[in-house]
Design a protein around this motif. Structure first.
Motif, mmCIF file in Angstrom:
data_model
loop_
_atom_site.group_PDB
_atom_site.id
_atom_site.type_symbol
_atom_site.label_atom_id
_atom_site.label_comp_id
_atom_site.label_asym_id
_atom_site.label_seq_id
_atom_site.Cartn_x
_atom_site.Cartn_y
_atom_site.Cartn_z
ATOM 1 N N TYR A 126 -7.526 -3.299 5.721
ATOM 2 C CA TYR A 126 -6.159 -1.908 6.226
ATOM 3 C C TYR A 126 -5.139 -1.676 4.096
ATOM 4 C CZ TYR A 126 -6.566 -3.358 11.192
ATOM 5 O OH TYR A 126 -7.723 -3.098 12.861
ATOM 6 N N ARG A 149 -1.774 0.575 3.243
ATOM 7 C CA ARG A 149 -0.227 0.657 3.562
ATOM 8 C C ARG A 149 0.222 1.698 1.913
ATOM 9 N NH1 ARG A 149 4.357 -2.785 5.891
ATOM 10 N NH2 ARG A 149 3.755 -3.979 3.984
ATOM 11 N N LEU A 150 0.264 2.738 1.893
ATOM 12 C CA LEU A 150 0.846 3.832 0.695
ATOM 13 C C LEU A 150 2.032 3.280 0.592
ATOM 14 C CD1 LEU A 150 -1.471 7.037 -0.915
ATOM 15 C CD2 LEU A 150 1.608 6.814 -0.937
ATOM 16 N N ILE A 169 -10.744 6.401 3.742
ATOM 17 C CA ILE A 169 -9.213 6.702 4.793
ATOM 18 C C ILE A 169 -8.345 7.992 3.810
ATOM 19 C CG2 ILE A 169 -7.549 5.037 3.901
ATOM 20 C CD1 ILE A 169 -6.123 5.503 7.172
ATOM 21 N N SER A 170 -8.138 8.929 4.346
ATOM 22 C CA SER A 170 -7.588 10.081 3.005
ATOM 23 C C SER A 170 -6.010 10.101 4.005
ATOM 24 C CB SER A 170 -8.428 10.864 3.732
ATOM 25 O OG SER A 170 -10.136 11.251 3.038
ATOM 26 N N VAL A 171 -5.503 10.517 2.241
ATOM 27 C CA VAL A 171 -4.121 11.397 2.901
ATOM 28 C C VAL A 171 -3.695 12.374 2.245
ATOM 29 C CG1 VAL A 171 -3.970 9.709 0.288
ATOM 30 C CG2 VAL A 171 -1.739 10.412 2.463
ATOM 31 N N PRO A 200 0.197 11.334 -3.787
ATOM 32 C CA PRO A 200 -0.127 11.078 -1.964
ATOM 33 C C PRO A 200 0.887 11.119 -1.277
ATOM 34 C CG PRO A 200 -1.665 9.862 -3.121
ATOM 35 C CD PRO A 200 -0.775 10.520 -4.114
ATOM 36 N N LEU A 226 1.133 6.567 4.606
ATOM 37 C CA LEU A 226 0.018 6.013 5.425
ATOM 38 C C LEU A 226 0.451 4.636 5.347
ATOM 39 C CD1 LEU A 226 -3.657 6.248 5.557
ATOM 40 C CD2 LEU A 226 -3.046 5.270 2.640
ATOM 41 N N GLY A 227 0.303 4.064 6.532
ATOM 42 C CA GLY A 227 0.450 2.927 6.727
ATOM 43 C C GLY A 227 1.856 2.506 6.706
ATOM 44 N N SER A 258 -2.780 0.707 7.419
ATOM 45 C CA SER A 258 -4.052 2.018 8.612
ATOM 46 C C SER A 258 -4.414 1.543 7.762
ATOM 47 C CB SER A 258 -3.494 3.008 7.536
ATOM 48 O OG SER A 258 -2.550 3.947 8.116
ATOM 49 N N PRO A 270 -7.858 16.055 1.917
ATOM 50 C CA PRO A 270 -7.159 14.730 1.538
ATOM 51 C C PRO A 270 -6.939 15.301 -0.319
ATOM 52 C CG PRO A 270 -8.754 14.601 2.605
ATOM 53 C CD PRO A 270 -8.614 16.500 2.593
#
Length: 765
Positions: free
Chosen positions: A105, A107-108, A73-75, A447, A451-452, A458, A88
């Motif tokens: 999963y 989270r950021l 997954i990218s951010v 970032p 995210l999430g 996420s 990203p």
């Protein structure tokens, strides 16, 4: 040497790929490679069978075929001017290939959107809720720092790996790195003597430029190029800035110091470290200032937040009843440190206005505003430490002063753009005093906190796994497993001999490895669903006739871990497990109790975890299968489910090595002697060395003899050790640098058949 270290090679649910990882328990396996994930998880079931039956040390060797991919997954990064990067900045990937990563999963989180650090949480979902398994706080994007995200996470996480996206990759066109700029908080430009009155003796300032370490500079007003005259604020400010720049550049010829600049602009200082050329020994741009008296004076160090002082109606605030009479239920809109416009609401009845003291009521309103802002988001520093005070005297300065809670934000600012209470509280006009702001070189690639952010996190996606081919196995044996010399038992869960006699390419590659190494044996699984009830059926399989191959039959029924009487009642209560895992565990158990020379079979070899067998073996089938090297699992009266056979598949082709304990004892002796006489390398090759070798090896063999490893009533009947010129070597051997030792032993062979003859005695008188 260790005699029963197993290696399980093949497909696993997760974990390292292409490596041999040592484990000591099934819990170790679960932690690294995951629980048994399906009824067809041959690797997990085989390892579980191994440990249930006495297994100890094992190497797990997960292989994945070409084309397998990582879930990811990218951010994007924060970017500049409020516009995120178009590509990203950070890519979060599963640590290993496979579909398991699609269940991870992340989270950021950034408690403050201006923060140059962030928190990464890695976990899974449980009933739709995100559950944290790993957490990494205070991560940054500056390579070389102790908190560099890639170094911290990649060095600690068992689940994910981080890599730079195109926006943060210095080699990509879209990179976003920049100079580091520290902008000091606004100073009172109306006071011409601000600097001359405060700097009357040498002052010190600590700066850390490009993370090269904190360096202290000293400014002596007596030696300023342009003396502080106290006549023009801007002139003195420029003089101080010049001296700071001069002192930093005098620190070293290092480019970071020589490129450093310091300027004074209107009412604040601007310190800049240009972005350096990025290579292994040049870090990205950064600037940090210490918090000493001088740093506070020029507002570049410590917490220097923004302030807003309302000047809308200072005269009206003079009456004691002003707030009680004019304040109504209403709201204010604020923008604190660039977090965006937010609204706080005030309820008059909850403020506690008395109409007796202007100062008391003003303090009550200020406290209500402060509490309302802090309640917006206690995790954001700009709100959490926000302050609001009422100034009641002198008359011309009455009003509310609002202070940002974050003096270290990239942009520290504070405005009151609207709200029904804005004019009533005199906040419709006012003076903003800018706070300190910092823009590090990595600011654009930090970032986004996007995210999430919900309770679900996420989900990563795109993970896949292709089965390894026979070439993948061969490459792994040649590049990795041949170097792991402790391994003595090989298993390839999920691979079994073909029922049509065509063999199996993976097993063939594994057996070739054993033949080449000559210190390990492969346990082969027969085809499931094929009953071996007679010699012709076994012969049709065309099994390999190698002394390094062993086969057990039949497949074993074990409890299905996915059956549950209430949650999954339709699942089968049992499933079929390959017999090799049980046998390998038994080898380990018997080795530990009796020694490698004891056949791992008989009434002592009771199987644990076996709920039954795919086929029932009776004496008739045993008589057909045993001479062909098929070792049977049987139900024995009074003994339960046991292993009943200890032969290699070389039973007919090489009868000298027909028994498993004979082959494995020979391997143990050879490897132990080889490892034990390395001291002899480069010793003079003469009679003294030969005598020492005979004594050294003889002591080892005598120890085995006394432990009961050989036949013979005395040592001379059980083994011999020979080494000498004219006996084991010629002069040509010695000239070639060879010392040759010959060791022989009389192996113990299992009593496969107990024959009882009964004779009737007649003519009794």
């Amino acid at each position: 040497m260790a005699t029963s270290v197993a290696a399980f090679i093949g497909k696993a649910a997760k974990g390292p790929v292409g490596e041999a990882e040592l484990i000591q328990s099934f819990d170790d396996y679960n932690n690294l490679y995951g629980d048994i994930d399906s009824e067809g998880d041959a690797m997990g079931i085989a390892v579980q069978s191994f440990y249930l039956n006495g297994g100890k040390s094992a190497f797990i060797c997960r292989l994945a075929g070409e084309g397998s991919s990582l879930a990811s997954i990218s951010v994007n990064g924060e970017g500049s001017g409020g516009t995120p990067t178009t590509s990203p900045a950070l890519v979060i990937s599963a640590s290993r290939e496979g579909t398991w990563g699609n269940k991870v999963y992340v989270r950021l989180l950034k408690p403050d959107q201006d923060a140059l650090t962030f928190t990464l949480e890695v976990g899974h979902q449980d009933k739709g809720k995100f559950v944290v398994d790993e957490q990494y706080s205070g991560l940054g994007m500056r390579a070389g720092d102790a908190n560099y995200a890639l170094s911290v996470v990649n060095g600690a996480s068992s689940r994910v790996r981080l890599s730079l996206g195109d926006a943060a990759d210095p080699d990509k066109a879209g990179e976003q790195y920049q100079a580091a700029v520290l902008t000091g908080g606004a100073l009172d430009a109306t006071v011409n003597t601000l600097f001359s009155a405060a700097i009357t003796a040498p002052v010190s300032l600590s700066l850390n430029i490009n993370a090269l370490g904190a360096k202290q500079i000293t400014l002596n007003p007596a030696s300023f190029t342009t003396p502080l005259a106290g006549a023009a604020h801007a002139t003195d400010g420029a003089s101080v800035a010049f001296e700071i720049q001069k002192a930093v550049r005098a620190l070293s010829t290092e480019q970071a110091y020589q490129s450093f600049t310091c300027a004074y602009s209107v009412d604040h200082f601007v310190l800049t470290s240009p972005e350096p050329a990025r290579n292994a020994d040049k870090p990205l741009a950064s600037l940090e200032a210490g918090s000493g008296d001088f740093a506070r004076l020029i507002r570049i160090g410590g917490s220097q937040p923004a302030e807003f002082k309302g000047t809308g109606a200072p005269g009206s605030f003079g009456t004691a009843t002003y707030f009680n009479s004019n304040v109504v239920d209403g709201d204010l809109t604020l923008n604190v440190d660039g977090h965006g416009v937010v609204t706080v609401s005030l309820t008059k009845s909850k403020i506690g206005l008395q109409g007796v003291s202007n100062q008391d009521d003003g303090d009550a309103v200020a406290l209500a505003i402060q509490n309302a802002v802090r309640a917006l988001n206690p995790e954001i520093a700009a709100y959490k430490d926000f302050k609001c005070v009422y100034i009641g005297t002198p008359a011309g300065s009455r009003g509310f002063r609002l202070t940002s809670g974050n003096g270290s934000a990239r942009v520290s600012s504070l405005t009151v753009p609207g709200g029904t209470l804005r004019t009533i509280l005199g906040l419709n006009t006012g003076t903003q005093t800018a706070g300190r702001s910092v823009a590090q070189g990595t600011a654009h690639v930090v970032p986004l906190a996007a995210l999430g952010l919900n309770d679900q996190g996420s989900e990563m996606a795109g993970g896949s796994e292709n089965p390894p081919t026979a070439n993948d196995y061969s490459d792994f044996y040649d590049s990795v497993l041949r170097k792991v010399r402790d391994v003595s038992i090989l298993l390839v869960p999920g691979e079994y001999w073909a029922a049509d006699g065509s063999g199996n390419a993976v097993i063939a590659a594994t057996l070739a490895h054993c033949e080449k190494m000559k210190n390990r044996v492969v346990i082969i699984d027969p085809p499931p669903g094929l009953e071996l009830d007679q010699e012709a059926t076994v012969t049709a399989l065309a099994l390999p006739s190698s002394t390094y191959s062993v086969l057990y039959y039949p497949w074993v029924k074990v409890a299905n871990p996915f059956y549950h009487a209430e949650k999954n009642p339709t699942a089968s209560k049992t499933l079929s497990a390959p017999p090799s895992g049980f046998a390998a565990g038994m080898w380990s158990r018997i080795d530990g109790k009796r020694g490698v020379w004891k056949a791992p079979a008989g009434m002592e070899a009771g199987l644990f975890g076996a709920a039954g067998f795919e086929y029932i073996i009776e004496d008739g089938e045993q008589d057909q299968l045993n001479p062909l090297g098929v070792n049977c699992y049987r139900n024995m009266p009074g003994g339960g489910r046991v292993i009943w056979g200890a032969r290699t598949l070389a039973t007919k082709a090489d009868p000298e090595w027909r028994y498993v304990p004979v082959r494995r004892t020979a391997i143990m002796i050879e490897q132990s002697i080889y490892n034990g006489i390395q001291w002899a390398v480069f010793e003079p090759n003469d009679h003294r060395l030969w005598s020492s070798l005979r004594a050294n090896i003889g002591n080892f063999m005598n120890g085995l003899f006394r432990a009961g490893a050989f036949q013979g009533e005395k040592a001379s009947d059980a083994y011999f050790v020979r080494c000498g010129l004219g006996d084991t070597m010629t002069q040509g051997d010695i000239d070639a640098g060879q010392v040759i030792v010959i060791v022989g032993f009389a192996p113990l062979k299992p009593a496969e058949f107990v024959i009882v003859r009964i004779q009737q005695k007649v003519n009794l008188q």
